[in-house]
Design an enzyme around this catalytic site. Structure first.
Site, PDB file in Angstrom:
ATOM      1  N   SER A 173       0.848  -1.202   0.000  1.00  0.00           N
ATOM      2  CA  SER A 173       0.000   0.000   0.000  1.00  0.00           C
ATOM      3  C   SER A 173       0.879   1.246   0.000  1.00  0.00           C
ATOM      4  CB  SER A 173      -0.883   0.021   1.246  1.00  0.00           C
ATOM      5  OG  SER A 173      -1.496   1.282   1.420  1.00  0.00           O
TER       6      SER A 173
ATOM      7  N   TYR B 247      -1.973  -1.109  10.143  1.00  0.00           N
ATOM      8  CA  TYR B 247      -2.117  -1.410   8.707  1.00  0.00           C
ATOM      9  C   TYR B 247      -0.810  -1.072   7.969  1.00  0.00           C
ATOM     10  CZ  TYR B 247      -4.054  -1.039   3.944  1.00  0.00           C
ATOM     11  OH  TYR B 247      -4.295  -1.183   2.595  1.00  0.00           O
TER      12      TYR B 247
HETATM   13  P1  NAP Z   1     -11.796  -5.191  -0.370  1.00  0.00           P
HETATM   14  O1  NAP Z   1     -12.689  -4.697  -1.450  1.00  0.00           O
HETATM   15  O2  NAP Z   1     -12.287  -5.158   1.038  1.00  0.00           O
HETATM   16  O3  NAP Z   1     -11.307  -6.662  -0.762  1.00  0.00           O
HETATM   17  C1  NAP Z   1     -10.588  -7.464   0.140  1.00  0.00           C
HETATM   18  C2  NAP Z   1     -11.161  -8.854   0.070  1.00  0.00           C
HETATM   19  O4  NAP Z   1     -10.390  -9.709   0.933  1.00  0.00           O
HETATM   20  C3  NAP Z   1     -12.605  -8.890   0.588  1.00  0.00           C
HETATM   21  O5  NAP Z   1     -13.404  -9.704  -0.243  1.00  0.00           O
HETATM   22  C4  NAP Z   1     -12.423  -9.474   1.963  1.00  0.00           C
HETATM   23  O6  NAP Z   1     -13.569 -10.103   2.464  1.00  0.00           O
HETATM   24  C5  NAP Z   1     -11.307 -10.454   1.708  1.00  0.00           C
HETATM   25  N1  NAP Z   1     -10.702 -10.935   2.942  1.00  0.00           N
HETATM   26  C6  NAP Z   1     -10.629 -10.314   4.140  1.00  0.00           C
HETATM   27  N2  NAP Z   1     -10.034 -11.096   5.032  1.00  0.00           N
HETATM   28  C7  NAP Z   1      -9.723 -12.251   4.399  1.00  0.00           C
HETATM   29  C8  NAP Z   1      -9.119 -13.456   4.813  1.00  0.00           C
HETATM   30  N3  NAP Z   1      -8.706 -13.642   6.073  1.00  0.00           N
HETATM   31  N4  NAP Z   1      -8.945 -14.440   3.895  1.00  0.00           N
HETATM   32  C9  NAP Z   1      -9.368 -14.270   2.630  1.00  0.00           C
HETATM   33  N5  NAP Z   1      -9.980 -13.165   2.179  1.00  0.00           N
HETATM   34  C10 NAP Z   1     -10.149 -12.154   3.067  1.00  0.00           C
HETATM   35  O7  NAP Z   1     -10.450  -4.356  -0.334  1.00  0.00           O
HETATM   36  P2  NAP Z   1      -9.498  -3.835  -1.510  1.00  0.00           P
HETATM   37  O8  NAP Z   1      -9.474  -2.379  -1.404  1.00  0.00           O
HETATM   38  O9  NAP Z   1      -9.804  -4.488  -2.814  1.00  0.00           O
HETATM   39  O10 NAP Z   1      -8.096  -4.351  -0.951  1.00  0.00           O
HETATM   40  C11 NAP Z   1      -7.336  -5.383  -1.570  1.00  0.00           C
HETATM   41  C12 NAP Z   1      -5.911  -5.260  -1.095  1.00  0.00           C
HETATM   42  O11 NAP Z   1      -5.373  -4.022  -1.558  1.00  0.00           O
HETATM   43  C13 NAP Z   1      -5.771  -5.254   0.415  1.00  0.00           C
HETATM   44  O12 NAP Z   1      -4.635  -5.995   0.796  1.00  0.00           O
HETATM   45  C14 NAP Z   1      -5.591  -3.793   0.742  1.00  0.00           C
HETATM   46  O13 NAP Z   1      -4.905  -3.592   1.947  1.00  0.00           O
HETATM   47  C15 NAP Z   1      -4.821  -3.322  -0.469  1.00  0.00           C
HETATM   48  N6  NAP Z   1      -4.917  -1.872  -0.711  1.00  0.00           N
HETATM   49  C16 NAP Z   1      -6.115  -1.277  -0.938  1.00  0.00           C
HETATM   50  C17 NAP Z   1      -6.165   0.092  -1.169  1.00  0.00           C
HETATM   51  C18 NAP Z   1      -7.441   0.838  -1.434  1.00  0.00           C
HETATM   52  O14 NAP Z   1      -7.435   2.085  -1.458  1.00  0.00           O
HETATM   53  N7  NAP Z   1      -8.575   0.147  -1.652  1.00  0.00           N
HETATM   54  C19 NAP Z   1      -4.988   0.835  -1.173  1.00  0.00           C
HETATM   55  C20 NAP Z   1      -3.788   0.188  -0.930  1.00  0.00           C
HETATM   56  C21 NAP Z   1      -3.756  -1.169  -0.703  1.00  0.00           C
HETATM   57  P3  NAP Z   1     -14.499  -9.221   3.463  1.00  0.00           P
HETATM   58  O15 NAP Z   1     -15.138  -8.181   2.598  1.00  0.00           O
HETATM   59  O16 NAP Z   1     -15.449 -10.218   4.037  1.00  0.00           O
HETATM   60  O17 NAP Z   1     -13.583  -8.623   4.503  1.00  0.00           O
END
Ligand code: NAP
Length: 269
Positions: free
Chosen positions: A151, A164
């Site tokens: 991130s 985080y």
């Molecule tokens: P998201 O839409 O919440 O997707 C994350 C997915 O992972 C969700 O379906 C979630 O399920 C699932 N998950 C959570 N805990 C888990 C576990 N223990 N085992 C398997 N799956 C699990 O978030 P996103 O924004 O796409 O994030 C994806 C990645 O990118 C993350 O690692 C995040 O930290 C990183 N990231 C995101 C951003 C941003 O701005 N969005 C920026 C930088 C980095 P639930 O919905 O049930 O929790």
């Protein structure tokens, strides 16, 4: 390079790709992108219905996919998935550790339970995925590509998300540490470090429980993000999936131990 043209080297035809967090956001977009470029996508998520929905969408688009329930924080389940995919599909060529959670709060008051929870998913979960995929890839003699979700928070600290940010910085060092060990076996390990992307994780600030959007709250959250980003925009999941696809493909055959930063310019490292 086996592909005959540079543009063809971005394709991943015939590859088997495991994507965690594939039920939502960046993981879903990455699974769709990899399948659209020719891979079989094993869509894993803690919620089996969303994992299956992503797989169904891929298949409906003419691609190859399956959905599977997986909690990345349970090491035995991660190992079992890797072994099962090898048995069923003949190998694993791409493994994307995208699943993640957010825990927020002031540093001085962070409860131990919260710290344990986020470390279990965002740091240990990535570690377990790297190990399970790496063990398969170093023995299958076809190499492989592992992509981890870091991130912009690893580069630029913000208030109230210390645990985080610690995880995401740890993912960067994990990526580099693994890359120096497995490179000689043809296994590449890289990370993506997205800036602010509209997903379930970030939408929680302004999506009401009934799924409708609080537009005033959305603007309060997204407006400043946009204004403080050199490109004056926030990201979409596909912006990150493009980086994931590149790192997964032979187009990135000379890339390992690197961090790609699709972030609109919020951090320049
Ligand atoms: P998201 O839409 O919440 O997707 C994350 C997915 O992972 C969700 O379906 C979630 O399920 C699932 N998950 C959570 N805990 C888990 C576990 N223990 N085992 C398997 N799956 C699990 O978030 P996103 O924004 O796409 O994030 C994806 C990645 O990118 C993350 O690692 C995040 O930290 C990183 N990231 C995101 C951003 C941003 O701005 N969005 C920026 C930088 C980095 P639930 O919905 O049930 O929790």
């Amino acid at each position: 390079m086996q592909a005959t043209t540079l543009i063809e080297s971005f394709r991943v035809d015939g590859k088997v790709a495991v994507v965690t967090g594939a039920g939502s956001g960046i993981g879903k977009a990455s699974a769709l992108a990899l399948a659209g470029a020719g891979a079989t996508a094993i869509c894993a998520d803690i919620q089996d219905d969303t994992a299956q929905a992503t797989a169904d969408e891929i298949v409906a688009n003419g691609g190859s996919a399956e959905g599977v329930a997986l909690d990345v924080s349970v090491r035995t389940d991660v190992d079992a998935l890797a072994q099962r995919v090898v048995t069923d599909r003949g190998g694993i060529h791409i493994w994307c550790n995208i699943a993640g959670i957010m825990v927020e709060g002031p540093f001085l008051e962070a409860p131990e339970d919260d710290l344990d929870r986020i470390l279990a998913v965002n740091l240990k979960g990535v570690f377990f995925g790297c190990q399970a995929a790496g063990r398969v890839m170093v023995t299958q003699a076809e190499g492989g590509s592992i992509i981890n979700a870091s991130s912009a928070a690893a580069d630029a600290p913000s208030p109230d998300i210390a645990s985080y940010a610690i995880c995401k910085a740890g993912v960067v060092q994990m990526t580099k540490s693994m890359a120096v060990e497995v490179g000689k076996k043809g296994v590449r390990v890289n990370a993506v470090a997205p800036g602010f992307v509209l997903t379930g994780m970030t939408g929680r600030y302004f999506v009401r429980p009934d799924g409708t959007i609080d537009e005033a709250m959305q603007e309060a959250v997204v407006g400043p993000m946009r204004r403080h980003t050199p490109l004056r925009s926030i990201g979409e999941p596909e912006d990150i999936a493009a980086a994931v696809l590149y790192l997964a493909s032979d187009a990135a055959r000379f890339m390992t131990g690197q961090v790609l930063r699709p972030n609109g310019g919020v951090a320049m490292v």
